[in-house]
Design an enzyme around this catalytic site. Structure first.
Site, mmCIF file in Angstrom:
data_model
loop_
_atom_site.group_PDB
_atom_site.id
_atom_site.type_symbol
_atom_site.label_atom_id
_atom_site.label_comp_id
_atom_site.label_asym_id
_atom_site.label_seq_id
_atom_site.Cartn_x
_atom_site.Cartn_y
_atom_site.Cartn_z
ATOM 1 N N PHE A 71 116.728 86.042 72.731
ATOM 2 C CA PHE A 71 116.168 87.365 73.039
ATOM 3 C C PHE A 71 116.456 87.749 74.494
ATOM 4 O O PHE A 71 116.945 88.847 74.785
ATOM 5 C CB PHE A 71 114.668 87.309 72.751
ATOM 6 C CG PHE A 71 113.897 88.568 73.028
ATOM 7 C CD1 PHE A 71 114.382 89.807 72.652
ATOM 8 C CD2 PHE A 71 112.649 88.492 73.636
ATOM 9 C CE1 PHE A 71 113.648 90.965 72.888
ATOM 10 C CE2 PHE A 71 111.909 89.639 73.869
ATOM 11 C CZ PHE A 71 112.412 90.877 73.503
ATOM 12 N N LYS A 95 108.101 72.574 79.967
ATOM 13 C CA LYS A 95 108.530 73.646 80.876
ATOM 14 C C LYS A 95 108.094 73.337 82.308
ATOM 15 O O LYS A 95 108.849 73.595 83.259
ATOM 16 C CB LYS A 95 107.950 74.991 80.421
ATOM 17 C CG LYS A 95 108.512 75.519 79.122
ATOM 18 C CD LYS A 95 110.002 75.812 79.174
ATOM 19 C CE LYS A 95 110.365 77.087 79.898
ATOM 20 N NZ LYS A 95 111.804 77.404 79.809
#
Length: 373
Positions: free
Chosen positions: A14, A159
């Site tokens: 995306f 992350k």
């Protein structure tokens, strides 16, 4: 500053797609290498539309393939690393998420050192900052406040650790004697056309008499439009390559938001889709504390069953907390260091996303008509 080359990982994603498009349209790049794990006919058509002097090279490969990464990095000026397994529902295995998000990032850093790539920009997430409790309130948080996630869940943990690795690699000696300069872009929920989360919400609502199920009424968030998220990466690349600006950006992370109003995720879904007749489902939902304790119970059941059965709960405590917290951030530091200003206004972002939702509603109507014939 002209004639540089850029490798974008996760180029089929995306965000990655938008970064590739923006590099080609707005930057004086001689080549953009787009690294895809899976490359479709749709991607091929989109890339062929990029009529430009810049060369767009498609590389099919995996972030865990070290040989592929070394080849991809040869002769590159900038790496923009967006490839990741984004999983807040617990659908993928812990090992898969850690491999892609953490090991993959370390592989790419090693490849940059070997190939003497001087600039590395990492697409991070506000999940590395929390929220750690739905009772915690962060309004217009800033980088110097040092918010840090304490969740052991694989997505926020991977992350966080990957971002630490990227920032710690700043100043590393490259094989040609040069120096690696890094920074990280911390992004909140990204919305816009083709957003998979909104796609799921809308399709679920259309199967439920156009009623949107409420799941995040207690949140206050500041989502970012995908075009603005991509723009921040372009500015980071410019900044790290500019000798006058680079020193203040190296080893730093930046929260990137825009002028999308602070609102709950539920309200965002409604605002973007109400033009097409979608409205809230008025059915009763569990109070927030009960949702949290039910999530804990389901996680416990999953843990106890693990030796004999892989039970994945429909939701977990991290998801409940993230979707129901007051957790917003300021982009003032990015404004100061990167010269970041949102490229797309809230009104334009809302209009573009709503128009895309309109195509989904029409497609659904056409499908129903065909079935009834």
């Amino acid at each position: 500053m002209s004639g540089w080359s850029c490798l974008v990982t996760g180029a089929g994603g995306f965000l990655g797609q938008r970064i590739v498009q923006m590099l080609v349209k707005k930057e004086a790049v001689k080549e953009v290498r787009a690294l895809f794990r899976t490359f479709s006919l749709k991607h091929e058509e989109e890339l062929s539309k990029l009529q430009t002097k810049a060369k767009v090279t498609v590389l099919k490969g995996d972030i865990l393939d070290t040989q592929c990464l070394r080849r991809a990095c040869q002769g590159i000026s900038v790496v923009i690393h967006t490839a990741a397994t984004i999983d807040i529902f617990g659908a993928a295995s812990r090992q898969t998420i850690l491999d892609v998000n953490l090991k993959g990032t370390q592989n790419l850093l090693d490849a940059c050192v070997e190939a003497s790539v001087p600039t590395f920009i990492y697409s991070s997430s506000v999940a590395v900052a929390g929220p750690n409790s739905y009772k915690e309130i962060v309004l217009n948080g800033r980088e110097e406040e040092h918010h840090e996630s304490t969740w052991p869940d694989p997505y926020p943990y991977s992350k966080k650790m990957a971002e630490k690795a990227v920032l710690a690699a700043n100043g590393s000696l490259l094989k040609n004697g040069g120096t690696l300069h890094t920074c990280a872009i911390r992004l909140p929920f990204i919305y816009g056309e083709e957003c998979q989360v909104i796609l799921t919400v809308v399709n679920t609502a259309l199967k439920n008499n156009s009623k949107i199920k409420k799941y995040a009424s207690f949140s206050i968030a500041n989502p970012v439009y995908v075009g603005n998220a991509a723009w921040a990466h372009i500015l980071a690349a410019r900044g790290l390559r500019d000798p006058k600006k680079s020193a203040s950006i190296q080893g730093q992370f930046y929260y990137i938001t825009d002028d999308t109003p602070h609102q709950s995720y539920d309200d965002l879904n409604y605002t973007l889709s109400k033009e097409w007749g979608l409205c809230f489902d008025s059915s009763w939902s569990l109070p927030l504390p009960l949702q949290y304790w039910l999530a804990l119970l389901l996680e416990t059941v999953s843990f106890l069953l693990r030796p004999v059965y892989n039970y994945r709960p429909p939701f977990n405590r991290f998801l409940v907390t993230m979707q129901n917290s007051v957790f917003t951030f300021s982009y003032k530091k990015a404004q100061r260091d990167l010269g970041y200003e949102p490229l797309v206004s809230w009104e334009e972002a809302k209009q573009k996303t709503s128009q895309w939702i309109g195509t989904l509603v029409k497609q659904h109507g056409e499908t129903l008509n065909k079935k009834s014939q």
